[in-house]
Scaffold this motif. Structure first.
Motif, PDB file in Angstrom:
ATOM      1  N   ASN A  22       0.848  -1.177   0.000  1.00 52.96           N
ATOM      2  CA  ASN A  22       0.000   0.000   0.000  1.00 52.96           C
ATOM      3  C   ASN A  22       0.889   1.234   0.000  1.00 52.96           C
ATOM      4  O   ASN A  22       1.352   1.688   1.034  1.00 52.96           O
ATOM      5  CB  ASN A  22      -0.919  -0.025   1.221  1.00 52.96           C
ATOM      6  N   GLY A  23       1.146   1.759  -1.196  1.00 52.56           N
ATOM      7  CA  GLY A  23       2.014   2.924  -1.326  1.00 52.56           C
ATOM      8  C   GLY A  23       1.459   4.153  -0.627  1.00 52.56           C
ATOM      9  O   GLY A  23       2.216   4.998  -0.134  1.00 52.56           O
ATOM     10  N   LEU A  24       0.128   4.260  -0.543  1.00 50.81           N
ATOM     11  CA  LEU A  24      -0.475   5.383   0.162  1.00 50.81           C
ATOM     12  C   LEU A  24      -0.125   5.352   1.648  1.00 50.81           C
ATOM     13  O   LEU A  24       0.055   6.401   2.265  1.00 50.81           O
ATOM     14  CB  LEU A  24      -1.995   5.382  -0.013  1.00 50.81           C
ATOM     15  N   ALA A  25      -0.038   4.156   2.216  1.00 47.44           N
ATOM     16  CA  ALA A  25       0.310   4.040   3.635  1.00 47.44           C
ATOM     17  C   ALA A  25       1.736   4.516   3.877  1.00 47.44           C
ATOM     18  O   ALA A  25       2.007   5.230   4.853  1.00 47.44           O
ATOM     19  CB  ALA A  25       0.144   2.593   4.104  1.00 47.44           C
ATOM     20  N   VAL A  26       2.637   4.146   2.998  1.00 43.37           N
ATOM     21  CA  VAL A  26       4.029   4.600   3.119  1.00 43.37           C
ATOM     22  C   VAL A  26       4.094   6.118   2.970  1.00 43.37           C
ATOM     23  O   VAL A  26       4.766   6.803   3.753  1.00 43.37           O
ATOM     24  CB  VAL A  26       4.920   3.907   2.061  1.00 43.37           C
ATOM     25  N   ALA A  27       3.366   6.652   1.996  1.00 44.16           N
ATOM     26  CA  ALA A  27       3.357   8.101   1.791  1.00 44.16           C
ATOM     27  C   ALA A  27       2.756   8.820   2.993  1.00 44.16           C
ATOM     28  O   ALA A  27       3.245   9.887   3.398  1.00 44.16           O
ATOM     29  CB  ALA A  27       2.572   8.437   0.525  1.00 44.16           C
ATOM     30  N   ALA A  28       1.697   8.260   3.591  1.00 38.96           N
ATOM     31  CA  ALA A  28       1.085   8.872   4.774  1.00 38.96           C
ATOM     32  C   ALA A  28       2.080   8.908   5.927  1.00 38.96           C
ATOM     33  O   ALA A  28       2.196   9.922   6.633  1.00 38.96           O
ATOM     34  CB  ALA A  28      -0.167   8.104   5.184  1.00 38.96           C
ATOM     35  N   LEU A  29       2.810   7.823   6.119  1.00 40.27           N
ATOM     36  CA  LEU A  29       3.791   7.768   7.200  1.00 40.27           C
ATOM     37  C   LEU A  29       4.918   8.777   6.972  1.00 40.27           C
ATOM     38  O   LEU A  29       5.297   9.521   7.886  1.00 40.27           O
ATOM     39  CB  LEU A  29       4.365   6.357   7.321  1.00 40.27           C
ATOM     40  N   ILE A  30       5.432   8.835   5.767  1.00 35.79           N
ATOM     41  CA  ILE A  30       6.539   9.757   5.468  1.00 35.79           C
ATOM     42  C   ILE A  30       6.087  11.209   5.621  1.00 35.79           C
ATOM     43  O   ILE A  30       6.786  12.021   6.238  1.00 35.79           O
ATOM     44  CB  ILE A  30       7.095   9.492   4.051  1.00 35.79           C
ATOM     45  N   THR A  31       4.922  11.555   5.084  1.00 36.27           N
ATOM     46  CA  THR A  31       4.462  12.939   5.210  1.00 36.27           C
ATOM     47  C   THR A  31       4.093  13.270   6.655  1.00 36.27           C
ATOM     48  O   THR A  31       4.267  14.411   7.091  1.00 36.27           O
ATOM     49  CB  THR A  31       3.270  13.241   4.285  1.00 36.27           C
ATOM     50  N   GLY A  32       3.609  12.296   7.414  1.00 34.43           N
ATOM     51  CA  GLY A  32       3.314  12.530   8.829  1.00 34.43           C
ATOM     52  C   GLY A  32       4.573  12.835   9.617  1.00 34.43           C
ATOM     53  O   GLY A  32       4.602  13.763  10.437  1.00 34.43           O
ATOM     54  N   ILE A  33       5.629  12.067   9.380  1.00 36.09           N
ATOM     55  CA  ILE A  33       6.912  12.311  10.055  1.00 36.09           C
ATOM     56  C   ILE A  33       7.471  13.664   9.640  1.00 36.09           C
ATOM     57  O   ILE A  33       7.908  14.458  10.470  1.00 36.09           O
ATOM     58  CB  ILE A  33       7.910  11.175   9.747  1.00 36.09           C
ATOM     59  N   ALA A  34       7.443  13.943   8.341  1.00 37.02           N
ATOM     60  CA  ALA A  34       7.973  15.214   7.838  1.00 37.02           C
ATOM     61  C   ALA A  34       7.192  16.400   8.394  1.00 37.02           C
ATOM     62  O   ALA A  34       7.779  17.435   8.739  1.00 37.02           O
ATOM     63  CB  ALA A  34       7.941  15.232   6.312  1.00 37.02           C
ATOM     64  N   SER A  35       5.879  16.263   8.516  1.00 38.95           N
ATOM     65  CA  SER A  35       5.075  17.375   9.034  1.00 38.95           C
ATOM     66  C   SER A  35       5.436  17.691  10.475  1.00 38.95           C
ATOM     67  O   SER A  35       5.517  18.858  10.862  1.00 38.95           O
ATOM     68  CB  SER A  35       3.583  17.064   8.916  1.00 38.95           C
ATOM     69  N   LEU A  36       5.679  16.664  11.261  1.00 38.01           N
ATOM     70  CA  LEU A  36       6.045  16.895  12.663  1.00 38.01           C
ATOM     71  C   LEU A  36       7.431  17.503  12.769  1.00 38.01           C
ATOM     72  O   LEU A  36       7.655  18.420  13.564  1.00 38.01           O
ATOM     73  CB  LEU A  36       5.965  15.581  13.438  1.00 38.01           C
ATOM     74  N   LEU A  37       8.352  17.028  11.948  1.00 36.60           N
ATOM     75  CA  LEU A  37       9.715  17.567  11.983  1.00 36.60           C
ATOM     76  C   LEU A  37       9.793  18.989  11.437  1.00 36.60           C
ATOM     77  O   LEU A  37      10.641  19.774  11.868  1.00 36.60           O
ATOM     78  CB  LEU A  37      10.662  16.654  11.186  1.00 36.60           C
ATOM     79  N   LEU A  38       8.920  19.320  10.495  1.00 36.29           N
ATOM     80  CA  LEU A  38       8.963  20.641   9.860  1.00 36.29           C
ATOM     81  C   LEU A  38       7.884  21.580  10.375  1.00 36.29           C
ATOM     82  O   LEU A  38       7.580  22.585   9.749  1.00 36.29           O
ATOM     83  CB  LEU A  38       8.833  20.488   8.336  1.00 36.29           C
ATOM     84  N   LEU A  39       7.330  21.285  11.537  1.00 36.27           N
ATOM     85  CA  LEU A  39       6.285  22.134  12.097  1.00 36.27           C
ATOM     86  C   LEU A  39       6.779  23.544  12.358  1.00 36.27           C
ATOM     87  O   LEU A  39       6.028  24.509  12.213  1.00 36.27           O
ATOM     88  CB  LEU A  39       5.727  21.531  13.388  1.00 36.27           C
ATOM     89  N   TRP A  40       8.038  23.687  12.698  1.00 40.22           N
ATOM     90  CA  TRP A  40       8.576  25.030  12.957  1.00 40.22           C
ATOM     91  C   TRP A  40       8.534  25.889  11.706  1.00 40.22           C
ATOM     92  O   TRP A  40       8.538  27.103  11.780  1.00 40.22           O
ATOM     93  CB  TRP A  40       9.983  24.938  13.549  1.00 40.22           C
ATOM     94  N   LEU A  41       8.494  25.273  10.523  1.00 42.84           N
ATOM     95  CA  LEU A  41       8.209  25.990   9.279  1.00 42.84           C
ATOM     96  C   LEU A  41       6.711  25.789   9.020  1.00 42.84           C
ATOM     97  O   LEU A  41       6.308  24.907   8.281  1.00 42.84           O
ATOM     98  CB  LEU A  41       9.017  25.424   8.113  1.00 42.84           C
ATOM     99  N   TRP A  42       5.894  26.601   9.661  1.00 42.34           N
ATOM    100  CA  TRP A  42       4.459  26.369   9.658  1.00 42.34           C
ATOM    101  C   TRP A  42       3.872  26.288   8.261  1.00 42.34           C
ATOM    102  O   TRP A  42       2.933  25.544   8.022  1.00 42.34           O
ATOM    103  CB  TRP A  42       3.741  27.451  10.470  1.00 42.34           C
ATOM    104  N   PHE A  43       4.433  27.023   7.311  1.00 42.43           N
ATOM    105  CA  PHE A  43       3.903  27.014   5.950  1.00 42.43           C
ATOM    106  C   PHE A  43       4.252  25.727   5.209  1.00 42.43           C
ATOM    107  O   PHE A  43       3.747  25.492   4.121  1.00 42.43           O
ATOM    108  CB  PHE A  43       4.382  28.243   5.166  1.00 42.43           C
ATOM    109  N   VAL A  44       5.105  24.889   5.802  1.00 44.54           N
ATOM    110  CA  VAL A  44       5.417  23.574   5.241  1.00 44.54           C
ATOM    111  C   VAL A  44       4.786  22.481   6.101  1.00 44.54           C
ATOM    112  O   VAL A  44       4.165  21.549   5.590  1.00 44.54           O
ATOM    113  CB  VAL A  44       6.955  23.359   5.151  1.00 44.54           C
ATOM    114  N   GLY A  45       4.947  22.597   7.414  1.00 43.28           N
ATOM    115  CA  GLY A  45       4.492  21.556   8.335  1.00 43.28           C
ATOM    116  C   GLY A  45       2.993  21.345   8.343  1.00 43.28           C
ATOM    117  O   GLY A  45       2.512  20.208   8.315  1.00 43.28           O
ATOM    118  N   ILE A  46       2.225  22.435   8.369  1.00 38.90           N
ATOM    119  CA  ILE A  46       0.769  22.298   8.440  1.00 38.90           C
ATOM    120  C   ILE A  46       0.190  21.707   7.147  1.00 38.90           C
ATOM    121  O   ILE A  46      -0.608  20.768   7.211  1.00 38.90           O
ATOM    122  CB  ILE A  46       0.115  23.640   8.824  1.00 38.90           C
TER     123      ILE A  46
END
Length: 132
Positions: A22-46
């Motif tokens: 399920n490629g969507l599951a992998v993409a969801a996990l990667i974007t979820g991790i990236a969003s948390l790590l890049l939250l300080w860049l709110w225009f990217v993280g959110i």
């Protein structure tokens, strides 16, 4: 359960176990991790968090159909939701600070500051007021 113990379907053949990816599951996990790590860049993280939530929901639907990746889909969905909650808390704290008396004084001082040095003095005074 091995194929030897599975009952045959309507065609008389044994159905294959659900081992698809399920490629969507992998993409969801990667974007979820990236969003948390890049939250300080709110225009990217959110926006990444919102994408992770959408991908997580779509991946869960695929997982129900037998595509697999349910755990990764849930993890991506949860990470995206956590990012949105943290962003909401940070916005609420920021708004409350800016609406406080010290925040109003800072805005007034910054609006009247003519030079970089005056702006730094405003920031210094704000920090002293907040810490006391």
């Amino acid at each position: 359960m091995s194929d030897a113990y599975r009952s045959p379907d309507a065609t008389g053949t044994h159905p294959a176990p659900a081992t698809g990816r399920n490629g969507l599951a992998v993409a969801a996990l990667i974007t979820g991790i990236a969003s948390l790590l890049l939250l300080w860049l709110w225009f990217v993280g959110i926006p990444l968090a919102l994408v992770a939530i959408g991908l997580g929901i779509a991946a869960l639907r695929r997982a129900r159909a037998g595509a697999g990746g349910r755990g990764m889909a849930i993890a991506g969905l949860v990470l995206g939701a956590v990012t949105v909650v943290i962003a909401g808390i940070l916005v609420a704290v920021g708004v409350s600070i800016l609406n406080s008396d010290e925040g109003k004084d800072l805005r007034s001082c910054m609006n009247n500051a003519q030079t970089q040095q005056e702006q730094q003095e405003c920031s210094k005074r704000f920090n002293e007021d907040v810490n006391n």
